[in-house]
Design a protein around this motif. Structure first.
Motif, PDB file in Angstrom:
ATOM      1  N   GLN A 192       0.837  -1.203   0.000  1.00 50.94           N
ATOM      2  CA  GLN A 192       0.000   0.000   0.000  1.00 50.94           C
ATOM      3  C   GLN A 192       0.870   1.251   0.000  1.00 50.94           C
ATOM      4  O   GLN A 192       0.508   2.277  -0.587  1.00 50.94           O
ATOM      5  CB  GLN A 192      -0.947   0.003   1.203  1.00 50.94           C
ATOM      6  N   GLN A 193       2.027   1.170   0.631  1.00 51.86           N
ATOM      7  CA  GLN A 193       2.947   2.314   0.605  1.00 51.86           C
ATOM      8  C   GLN A 193       3.414   2.597  -0.816  1.00 51.86           C
ATOM      9  O   GLN A 193       3.520   3.762  -1.230  1.00 51.86           O
ATOM     10  CB  GLN A 193       4.148   2.043   1.509  1.00 51.86           C
TER      11      GLN A 193
ATOM     12  N   ASP B  24       0.480   4.289  -2.538  1.00 49.78           N
ATOM     13  CA  ASP B  24       0.182   5.635  -2.042  1.00 49.78           C
ATOM     14  C   ASP B  24       1.063   6.703  -2.664  1.00 49.78           C
ATOM     15  O   ASP B  24       0.770   7.908  -2.545  1.00 49.78           O
ATOM     16  CB  ASP B  24       0.326   5.675  -0.514  1.00 49.78           C
TER      17      ASP B  24
ATOM     18  N   ASP C 197      -0.993   9.806  -5.974  1.00 50.90           N
ATOM     19  CA  ASP C 197      -2.100  10.413  -5.233  1.00 50.90           C
ATOM     20  C   ASP C 197      -3.424  10.385  -5.971  1.00 50.90           C
ATOM     21  O   ASP C 197      -4.469  10.695  -5.401  1.00 50.90           O
ATOM     22  CB  ASP C 197      -1.748  11.857  -4.840  1.00 50.90           C
TER      23      ASP C 197
ATOM     24  N   GLU D  85      -8.575   3.910  -4.424  1.00 48.59           N
ATOM     25  CA  GLU D  85      -8.874   2.676  -3.698  1.00 48.59           C
ATOM     26  C   GLU D  85      -8.027   1.535  -4.244  1.00 48.59           C
ATOM     27  O   GLU D  85      -7.731   1.473  -5.442  1.00 48.59           O
ATOM     28  CB  GLU D  85     -10.361   2.309  -3.811  1.00 48.59           C
ATOM     29  N   THR D  86      -7.665   0.621  -3.342  1.00 47.96           N
ATOM     30  CA  THR D  86      -6.946  -0.598  -3.696  1.00 47.96           C
ATOM     31  C   THR D  86      -7.840  -1.798  -3.417  1.00 47.96           C
ATOM     32  O   THR D  86      -8.393  -1.919  -2.323  1.00 47.96           O
ATOM     33  CB  THR D  86      -5.652  -0.728  -2.868  1.00 47.96           C
TER      34      THR D  86
ATOM     35  N   TYR E 292      -8.752   4.694  -9.902  1.00 45.77           N
ATOM     36  CA  TYR E 292      -8.052   5.980  -9.965  1.00 45.77           C
ATOM     37  C   TYR E 292      -8.820   6.993 -10.800  1.00 45.77           C
ATOM     38  O   TYR E 292      -9.732   6.631 -11.549  1.00 45.77           O
ATOM     39  CB  TYR E 292      -6.625   5.798 -10.475  1.00 45.77           C
TER      40      TYR E 292
END
Length: 421
Positions: A352-353, A356, A359, A363-364, A388
């Motif tokens: 997730q990092q 992220d 920007d 949602e993932t 996105y």
């Protein structure tokens, strides 16, 4: 309280039904039991649960009808959540005296040959096709050459997505393909289609008693047949209605004509069509009487409910307000599927990092993750969906490529053979 008989194990839908206050009975088959993670604690919350061999086994289904009648539990609605439970759901609905889903609709939405015949008879332009049987490969190949020429797109008559679909460029290649398909000695039915050049769209809609409660048009990043592996060019963007008003009007008219031809009055549908290169005309491809796969339905969470939730609300309460009435997107919201380039057990994936850092990702969604076997990187092998946003279609495509280039290399797989992981 609405009673809903659900055909297929799907914990997400079951949670939504319970949240909406429905009483639920569930059927799931041997394949689902073997390949899905069926949660016994979820089953314990349902009124009735039936484990069956196959949704195509009418004897099994008839016994379930009797069992529910003996128990005094009659459904108000029967819903099919998969391609392969359409006939079973229709049989159950008819047995309980419900209006739908109907067997005729199941036939017309499952068999693509019957579908195209009915749609063409209703005056909707669709792709030309030839029906093929594997019992006579030479005759089928010859008839295709005479009727359509080459290249052609060959697919199972009652297939799912792009599974089993192939580009065929010569008569000899088609004959070989039909012989390969029939190596089990059974009679298989396929179809060859004349390809349509142009952009491919999909339309996802909710229907209640013949009235459209919601319709969204999305543009695939690539036509589905042009997607060769799971993690490249695999996704679509929702087109803002205000900016694409003329297209929406044409699509809605086509969809109305298609529904009338196929006797679709209720439920959720996933329709695919082409905008023909050069003419700009709409050409019908196919429709499914179920919700879409991939990241399509989660895309709608960017401005309200997941599309599956919006649909289930109409199942439980047909008079529920139309979804998304106050939240029409003005930008481009969509999804991309990221995945390993080869089969194996996933041992590493984008964190997730990592995600992220972009920007514009809102949602993932992880259909598969570390520890899961990624068996075949075909176009419908869902692994990691990123929802996105973008300001334009061009920017949407640029961002999709950026995500692929940055994040796909972070996947790693190991052989799934025994003793290798």
């Amino acid at each position: 309280m609405t009673r809903v008989l659900v055909c297929r194990w799907d914990p997400y839908i079951l949670d939504v039904l319970r949240a909406e206050g429905a009483e639920v009975a569930l059927l799931f088959d041997a394949f689902e039991a073997a390949h899905f993670h069926v949660d016994e604690s979820v089953l314990a919350t349902l009124q009735h649960v039936f484990r069956i061999n196959s949704f195509d086994d009418m004897d099994e289904l008839a016994q379930i009808v009797t069992e529910l009648r003996v128990a005094g539990w009659t459904p108000d609605r029967v819903v099919s959540l998969s391609e392969f439970s359409q006939y079973g759901a229709a049989f159950l609905a008819q047995s309980f005296g419900l209006d739908g889903p109907a067997l005729e609709t199941a036939l017309l939405t499952r068999d693509k040959r019957a579908m195209k015949q009915a749609v063409r008879a209703a005056g909707v332009r669709c792709t030309d096709f030839v029906s093929l049987r594997t019992t006579d490969p030479a005759a089928g190949a010859r008839r295709t050459a005479q009727t359509l020429g080459f290249p052609v797109v060959v697919k199972p008559a009652a297939g799912l997505g792009t599974l089993g679909t192939a580009w065929i460029h010569t008569e000899d290649a088609l004959e070989r393909h039909l012989r390969d398909v029939s190596d089990d000695g059974l009679d298989h039915f396929l179809m060859a289609e004349r390809p349509v050049l142009g952009e491919e769209l999909h339309v996802d809609a909710i229907w209640v008693e013949g009235t459209c409660r919601w319709l969204g048009v999305m543009r695939y990043r690539k036509p589905r047949i042009a997607v060769t592996t799971a993690g490249e060019g695999n996704g679509s963007a929702l087109l803002p209605r205000e900016e694409w008003a003329d297209l929406y009007a044409q699509v809605e008219q086509m969809h109305t004509d298609v529904n009338r031809a196929l006797h679709v009055r209720d439920g959720i549908t996933h329709l695919e069509l082409f905008v023909e290169e050069g003419t700009g005309e709409l050409v019908f491809s196919e429709i499914a009487s179920r919700f879409a796969g991939g990241g399509i339905t989660p895309t709608y969470r960017a401005f309200g409910d997941d599309l599956r939730v919006a649909w289930i609300k109409t199942v439980v309460a047909p008079d529920a307000p139309a979804p998304y009435a106050a939240e029409v997107p003005q930008d481009y919201v969509g999804w991309v599927n990221l995945a390993p380039a080869e089969a194996g057990v996933i041992v590493a994936e984008p964190t997730q990092q990592d995600i992220d850092a972009f920007d514009y990702v809102v949602e993932t969604v992880r259909p598969h993750g570390v520890g899961d076997e990624f068996s075949d990187p075909h176009p419908s092998a869902w692994c990691l969906h990123l929802i996105y946003r973008a300001d334009s279609l061009e920017q949407f495509e640029d961002r999709g490529r950026e995500l692929e280039q940055a994040l796909n290399p972070l996947f790693a797989v190991e052989s799934a053979e025994p003793g290798t992981h």
